[in-house]
Enzyme design. Sequence first.
Site, PDB file in Angstrom:
ATOM      1  CD  GLU A  50      36.606  38.248  49.132  1.00  0.00           C
ATOM      2  OE1 GLU A  50      37.726  38.289  48.589  1.00  0.00           O
ATOM      3  OE2 GLU A  50      36.440  38.437  50.351  1.00  0.00           O
ATOM      4  CG  ASN A  54      40.269  39.522  43.683  1.00  0.00           C
ATOM      5  OD1 ASN A  54      40.834  39.648  44.762  1.00  0.00           O
ATOM      6  ND2 ASN A  54      39.943  38.353  43.188  1.00  0.00           N
ATOM      7  NE  ARG A 108      44.407  41.903  49.806  1.00  0.00           N
ATOM      8  CZ  ARG A 108      43.405  42.541  50.381  1.00  0.00           C
ATOM      9  NH1 ARG A 108      43.632  43.568  51.168  1.00  0.00           N
ATOM     10  NH2 ARG A 108      42.186  42.150  50.181  1.00  0.00           N
TER      11      ARG A 108
END
Length: 147
Positions: A50, A54, A108
């Site tokens: 994650e 990002n 997203r």
Amino acid sequence: MRMKAYNEMRLEFPGLSCNEAFARGAAACFTAQTDPTLNELEDIKTAVSEAVTNAILHAYPDMIGKIILTMRLYTGNLLEVTVKDRGRGIENIEQARQPMFTTGGAERSGMGFTIMESFMDSLIIRSAPGRGTTVIMRKRLSPRNRL
């Protein structure tokens, strides 16, 4: 007071989507020396995934920039994971931490920080617009056959 790590590693790689799997695998390999449970290992891999995703998607939306993954092990079964970029930064960290908030468009989910926070014991986000973002995650691993 800053503790001294007994082992650490650092990787620097381009923010290409294929390198998310590389970072995830490297994190798993580094963590394996602590004999983590399968759940701990999956939590760490997911949190790293994650954080790196990002950085790839949000830090460098119009270019491929560098991402730095650092992992440190401390006595007391403490693992620290840092993901750093020198991208566009986050305007409002508190807003970015809210579930479902995203600047990445309809495709997203806006759950990256929420997922990181749920799988790790602590999540620290430092960011400045135009200067990049540093995500620091810590997890105390269960005592098994540790050093």
